[in-house]
Design an enzyme around this catalytic site. Structure first.
Site, PDB file in Angstrom:
ATOM      1  N   ASP A 443       0.842  -1.190   0.000  1.00 58.81           N
ATOM      2  CA  ASP A 443       0.000   0.000   0.000  1.00 58.81           C
ATOM      3  C   ASP A 443       0.883   1.248   0.000  1.00 58.81           C
ATOM      4  OD1 ASP A 443      -2.371   1.395   0.035  1.00 58.81           O
ATOM      5  OD2 ASP A 443      -2.777   1.093   2.160  1.00 58.81           O
ATOM      6  N   GLU A 446       2.763   4.697  -4.308  1.00 59.70           N
ATOM      7  CA  GLU A 446       2.804   5.484  -5.556  1.00 59.70           C
ATOM      8  C   GLU A 446       4.146   6.204  -5.782  1.00 59.70           C
ATOM      9  OE1 GLU A 446      -0.830   4.039  -4.783  1.00 59.70           O
ATOM     10  OE2 GLU A 446       0.156   5.434  -3.413  1.00 59.70           O
ATOM     11  N   ASP A 522      -9.007   2.899  -2.791  1.00 57.23           N
ATOM     12  CA  ASP A 522     -10.057   3.435  -1.914  1.00 57.23           C
ATOM     13  C   ASP A 522     -11.283   3.894  -2.704  1.00 57.23           C
ATOM     14  OD1 ASP A 522      -8.105   2.953  -0.064  1.00 57.23           O
ATOM     15  OD2 ASP A 522      -7.563   5.058   0.205  1.00 57.23           O
TER      16      ASP A 522
END
Length: 786
Positions: A443, A446, A522
């Site tokens: 997670d 990025e 999300d």
């Protein structure tokens, strides 16, 4: 920073406490100053185009066409893929390619074409280069699929990276798909799509773009044929699309158009022509076969940010067990860490985590750990000290570790583009395995650094190894998650060589399927979020990432019972079937929505369990062929224009068509069928395609249709059985079975079955080296009036 960046920054900062907000403001100013000092202001630029042809040099698979102000290298490979690169660009180095540049096709020859141009003819495609630098991609029959106009570069007068733009034309009837995970598709409408992996800073819906995974991969489907184009460039860019129109303006067609703009890096491209299946097979041969998930990962997963303690995990697991609901994996989010620090465990809330993992494992449930890349930047923290010693962290232009703010506070970030840092990080998974975890969920990669203003990521001036070639974050950003997935996957291969790793990653790039899959991130709770979930899975599959799925129920808020149920029913037919929610969101356990929803959710879970042999087979086929589990309904008939515009249904493999309910209150829905006969799997009623039909969709189920002649492996009372749907009279059918042994590396046997009418009954046989053989499995024939 544009308005959308500001909104995302405010959303992200609002998710952290007051002290962390102050650190976030300080970090944002630090990032701004780093870029001001570390990035040179762009000087005056001069534009350049190729100019006329001056010389041609034939070579293996094609050759080099030299122009007055550039050169173009064209190469057709033995697998049928076409490479072309400008200004001396070669296929390597590349983060996308799996095994280096494939061999050139010795039969493909560069030869003169009419009007002073040149062409390379091969078995699957023809490439035509004009004397001024346009490049046409044609079918073997000579029909133009794509025309790249001569590119244009803007070069800084003082030196540095040149920006470039490539404009292209496609057929008027063509439809665009791909570009990574896009929430507004899977068909990409006219508009501009940014190529920069981005955390939306909270939940997202169909209007949010870009998201966590962007790829310069386009699949273009038209009457004349299907082609995939990949611009192998990791820099930030944008793709502007304009759909064409058939019969536009005075009855004339208007061609579709595409414009790719990149802020730097090479102008190089791969193209593949063929059927959708052939295109993705070739694409997988270039970028690597998809990782094969262990069998348990194809079951049902339950996750939550906010389990908070072993006691809560046990309570939820007991809830599944007491109600007789299948459960295969439980995921622990960042709240199981000690002070949110990766590769740690909060001993107060999880005092006996290995014991919990062992007990769950003995009951058939695996434990999955979240893994974030950021490391708390504090001397004395074991992980930080270890990373400093290994020189593993991203640095600024002055050679100091770049700092940001994430959940643990002031943090530094491993440089996963450095082989040494990947090796260091790979060894850290040993701690997770010792705790009893069986799978890993990457997670915030990025990567994210909270921002009070500007982009929530690292400074663009941050320095990266980029496999020893050197560069900054503008070039490394989009492949950061891909390289982290590689580090995790390779570490698990080394630590547990006898087991298939299970890794899925929020961010990634072309080739990420080699190391695992992904999920929606999300996604917002609401009917638009439900629709976006399907869009993401379909679009990623067409980019070569077959294993993905959404947060069932949405990430935020509290879904209505009906929304939750419809999302749950959709999730049961997607590769990754996982409920998940934010720490402040409503519950996601099926029994929290009432007796009726619980009963219908049980049916969906039981059906997923029954179809597990089919999902296992699809996983093996994805690895062998590149074909996604979840496919658009036009997969087998891309020349059907009506099907190309169908976005609310999908094929699960070749055999099933799933029509999820995506609207509130719907109890029936229209479904556009591909050609052939299709059976409702509940009522057994037959429908003929192509055409549009209306199907009942009570709360108890979503419409699922089986193709006539399909042979589908399912789980029965005594093991694997074959569910056979009657072929049309005089017709035949078939199916495949891969009887997977579990989560090891033993090559599983692929069995082929045929179904045909014989003597007034449906005969099912197994194909073998000596012709048809007895099936050896229980067979149930359906579609005979049931």
């Amino acid at each position: 920073m544009d308005g959308r960046d500001l909104v995302r920054s405010v959303k992200a900062v609002g998710m952290v406490g007051t002290a962390r907000r102050l650190r976030t403001v300080r970090s944002s100013w630090r990032r701004w100053r780093a870029d001001a000092a570390g990035l040179s202001a762009r000087s005056a630029e001069r534009a350049r185009v190729p100019g006329p042809v001056t010389k041609v040099e034939p070579g293996p698979g094609g050759g080099v066409v030299r122009f007055a102000r550039s050169e173009l290298r064209v190469r057709v490979t033995t697998g049928g893929a076409v490479f072309w690169g400008w200004d001396g660009a070669e296929p390597e180095p590349s983060y996308a390619l799996a095994c280096g540049s494939p061999e050139p096709d010795p039969r493909a020859v560069l030869e003169p074409d009419k009007e002073g141009g040149w062409r390379v003819v091969s078995e699957r495609t023809t490439v035509v280069v004009s004397r001024h630098g346009s490049v046409e991609l044609r079918t073997p029959g000579g029909v133009m699929l794509r025309r790249d106009l001569p590119p244009r570069w803007w070069e800084p007068a003082g030196g540095g990276e040149a920006r470039w733009v490539q404009r292209s034309e496609v057929a008027a009837d063509a439809r665009f798909f791909g570009l990574g995970g896009r929430s507004g598709g899977p068909r990409l409408r006219s508009g501009t799509y940014r190529l920069w992996n981005t955390d939306p800073g909270g939940s997202f819906g169909p209007g949010d773009d870009p998201l966590y995974i962007t790829m310069p991969v386009q699949m273009v489907v038209a009457d004349a044929g299907t082609h995939l184009v990949f611009h192998d460039n990791t820099w930030e860019g944008a793709v502007s699309l304009r759909e064409g129109a058939v019969g536009a303006g005075s009855g004339h067609d208007r061609a579709g158009a595409c414009e790719v703009r990149m802020d730097g890096g090479p102008l190089r491209c791969w193209a593949v022509v063929g059927t959708p299946a052939r295109v993705l097979h070739t694409w997988a041969s270039l970028t690597g076969p998809p990782a094969l998930p262990p069998t348990w990962a194809l079951g049902h997963h339950h996750a939550r940010w906010g389990f908070g303690s072993e006691r809560e995990v046990r309570r939820v697991v007991a809830g599944y067990r007491e109600r007789g609901l299948p459960l295969d994996a439980v995921h622990l989010d960042i709240d199981h860490y000690a002070a949110h620090q990766v590769f740690t465990v909060d001993k107060e809330r999880f005092p006996a985590l290995p014991k919990l993992a062992r007990e769950l494992h003995e009951s058939g449930i695996k434990l999955v750990s979240i893994v974030d890349p950021a490391v708390k930047a504090e001397p004395g923290v074991e992980l930080y000290d270890s990373g400093v010693k290994a020189e593993a962290f991203v640095r600024d232009a002055a050679g100091r570790p770049v700092r940001g703010v994430v959940w643990a506070g002031e943090s530094v970030f491993p440089d996963f583009t450095d082989p040494r840092a990947r090796k260091w990080w790979s060894g850290l998974y040993e701690e997770r395995l010792e705790q009893g975890f069986a799978g890993f969920w990457h997670d915030m990669n990025e990567p994210v650094s909270f921002a009070a203003f500007g982009e929530a990521t690292l400074p663009r001036s941050a320095r990266h190894s980029l496999e020893g070639l050197g560069g900054d974050h503008r070039e490394a950003h989009n492949v950061y998650g891909l390289a982290m997935a590689r580090a995790g996957y390779e570490g698990l291969r080394s630590l547990l060589p006898e087991k298939r790793p299970f890794v899925f990653s929020r961010s990634g790039w072309a080739g990420m399927q080699r190391y695992g899959g992904t999920w929606s991130g999300d996604v917002s709770t609401g009917w638009p979020g439900l629709r976006a979930s399907l869009s993401l899975v379909l679009g990623l599959g067409l980019c070569g990432v077959p294993y993905s799925g959404p947060d069932v129920g949405g990430f935020d808020g509290s879904p209505s019972p009906e929304l939750y149920l419809r999302w749950f029913q959709l999730g049961a037919y997607l590769p990754l079937f996982r409920t998940h929610a934010a720490i402040d969101a409503g519950r996601r356990e099926p029994w929290e929505f009432g007796t009726e929803v619980l009963g219908h959710a049980r049916v969906a879970l039981d059906e997923r369990r029954r179809l597990l042999p089919y999902f296992v087979t699809l996983a093996h086929l994805a690895r062998r062929t590149g074909a996604p589990y979840v496919r658009p309904v036009w997969w087998g008939c891309p020349d059907d224009r009506a099907l190309r515009d169908c976005e609310d249904a999908f094929l699960l493999g070749d055999s099933l068509l799933v029509a999820p309910i995506l609207e509130d209150g719907a109890r029936e829905r229209a479904v556009r069928l591909p050609r052939g006969r299709w059976y409702d799997t509940v009522t057994g009623r037959a429908y003929e395609g192509p055409g549009r039909v209306r199907l009942d969709a009570p709360l108890s189920r979503v419409p699922v249709l089986a193709r006539a002649g399909a042979v589908i492996p399912v789980r029965g009372d005594g093991g694997v059985e074959l569910e056979v749907w009657a072929p049309v009279p005089g017709g035949t059918g078939g199916g495949l079975l891969v009887a997977d042994a579990g989560d090891g590396w033993e090559e599983a046997e692929l069995e082929r079955f045929t179904a045909r009418w014989s003597g007034g009954r449906v005969l099912v046989e197994r194909e073998g080296a000596e012709g048809e053989r007895p099936v050896g499995l229980p067979v149930r024939v359906r579609g005979l009036g049931d």
